[in-house]
Write an enzyme that holds these catalytic residues in place. Sequence first.
Site, short mmCIF file in Angstrom:
data_model
loop_
_atom_site.label_atom_id
_atom_site.label_comp_id
_atom_site.label_asym_id
_atom_site.label_seq_id
_atom_site.Cartn_x
_atom_site.Cartn_y
_atom_site.Cartn_z
N VAL A 64 0.84 -1.21 0.00
CA VAL A 64 0.00 0.00 0.00
C VAL A 64 0.87 1.25 0.00
O VAL A 64 0.58 2.24 -0.69
CB VAL A 64 -0.95 0.00 1.22
N GLU B 99 -10.45 5.53 5.69
CA GLU B 99 -11.20 5.04 4.52
C GLU B 99 -10.62 3.73 4.00
O GLU B 99 -11.35 2.83 3.57
CB GLU B 99 -11.16 6.11 3.41
N VAL C 201 -11.66 -0.17 5.33
CA VAL C 201 -12.87 -0.95 5.00
C VAL C 201 -13.06 -1.00 3.49
O VAL C 201 -13.21 0.03 2.83
CB VAL C 201 -14.12 -0.33 5.67
N GLY D 221 -11.10 -1.55 1.03
CA GLY D 221 -10.03 -1.03 0.18
C GLY D 221 -10.40 0.25 -0.56
O GLY D 221 -10.59 1.30 0.05
N GLU E 52 -3.19 -15.28 1.89
CA GLU E 52 -1.90 -15.18 2.57
C GLU E 52 -1.43 -16.57 3.00
O GLU E 52 -2.24 -17.50 3.10
CB GLU E 52 -2.07 -14.33 3.83
N ASP F 273 -11.25 -10.79 9.63
CA ASP F 273 -10.99 -9.56 8.87
C ASP F 273 -12.32 -8.89 8.49
O ASP F 273 -12.48 -7.67 8.65
CB ASP F 273 -10.18 -9.91 7.61
N LYS G 272 -13.97 -5.06 9.74
CA LYS G 272 -14.52 -4.03 8.85
C LYS G 272 -15.99 -3.76 9.17
O LYS G 272 -16.45 -2.62 9.18
CB LYS G 272 -14.36 -4.47 7.39
N GLY H 9 -5.31 -4.45 -2.50
CA GLY H 9 -4.37 -4.20 -3.60
C GLY H 9 -3.69 -2.85 -3.44
O GLY H 9 -4.19 -1.96 -2.74
N1 HSE Z 1 -7.20 -9.73 3.27
C1 HSE Z 1 -8.25 -8.84 2.92
C2 HSE Z 1 -9.12 -9.47 1.85
C3 HSE Z 1 -7.80 -7.51 2.43
O1 HSE Z 1 -8.88 -10.59 1.44
O2 HSE Z 1 -10.06 -8.82 1.44
C4 HSE Z 1 -7.34 -6.63 3.54
O3 HSE Z 1 -8.31 -6.50 4.51
#
Ligand code: HSE
Length: 455
Positions: A14, A134, A137, A139, A195, A206, A210, A316
């Site tokens: 990022v 911003e 949540v 991206g 990952e 995750d 969000k 991304g």
């Molecule tokens: N790992 C997350 C996803 C992106 O797969 O959407 C970052 O929060």
Amino acid sequence: MTPIRVGLLGIGTVGSGTFNVLQRNQTEITRRAGRGIEITMVADLDTARAKAVVGDLGLQDSVRVVADAREVIANPDIDIVVELIGGYGIARTLVLEAIAAGKHVVTANKALLAVHGTEIFAAARDQGVVVAFEAAVAGGIPIIKALREGLTANRIEWIAGIINGTTNFILSEMRAKGLDFGVVLKQAQALGYAEADPTFDIEGVDAAHKLTLMSAIAFGIPVQFDKAHIEGITQLAASDIAYAEHLGYRIKLLGITKQTGGLTNSPSGSEGIELRVHPTLVPAKRLIANVEGAMNAVMVQGDAVGSTLYYGKGAGSEPTASAVIADLVDITRLHTADPHHRVPHLAFQHDALSATPILAMDATVTAYYLRLQVTDEAGVLARIAGILAEHRISIDALLQRPNDGGTADNSAARTDVIILTHDTVEGEMNRAIAQMQALPTVLAPIVRIRKEELS
Ligand code: HSE
């Protein structure tokens, strides 16, 4: 006017995206912000890599690279600190130190804010600085801006989002290829979509981070990650995806937050806020059901606007940088504004947050997909339907399919019974499932997946 000066803590994907986009679009960004935005310092433990990134952009003379984040925080020339380290540990300490030093903070760290947001926003308020998030949540989708500002006239009724790209990619592949979870996970890792340690993604954590942030902004409540109900996709079978499809549904990992009781005709009558992440059947004809691959989408239902849908890349380098820079521009525009005239962190004035409780899962109201593996003999279905009726659970659709597993050892033939129900209170469904599970004719653990019409 002199440019606003930014220091980055961490320069991974990022961070380099932020450099690239700021450089490529600097004329437009400056015209929008009213002054230039320049990254003048970068802190990263791997200084060699950080210097290489900066050098590749030809910025080695204007950007100082250091190993110690505290050098950035202590630098009086830095106006905004961008935290891109991640996690709840050192990132929390550094964000609080940056705030204490009077810096505005931009962060993509959903985990940090979902867990420590109350402390961090209070510290920022005391110091009169902004913590902008911003990028935390979905991206590149400007969903925080939409919820906090664009939809500010509305009473938000519910939000339902595909807010984890990794799991959406896995579910899309499972459906398209009829593969099981474990197989697709390995493929996703090989392709770099998941990952090496995908736990937070596949277990729904995750997405819950969000969702917690969106819920706080939508309903004006404190961030309460510890009260979120979280289920991931690891237990999902390819057969359930196929059965759901046959019935006109797709299975998505949704983050759902909803204001119920008093405001809707909730059968539970409980007043509160639902906050839950779990696999969900969604009618295949809904736009959100057709969000495939690693894309994200968030549906927001407001009382005035009706249903709205936000779609885009949830992760991304440049999509996330797009959100980081939007925050940088916002802060640049409001830099000299009286803190009381800025948009509150959680959309509602901090002294107007409500104590509406997060509902326990057994008080939430939803519909269900049930799959029962049963002996194929007279009266079995009638008994199951009877138990559902006892619990006032109404059947919406029913499907029966042979299950080959039972015939090999000459035991009684087995069949899969798939039931869709209408809305019911989860506690009632739990009791009905326990009762059905105890029947000798029910041969395997009952599969239960929640279903939302999103209409
Ligand atoms: N790992 C997350 C996803 C992106 O797969 O959407 C970052 O929060």
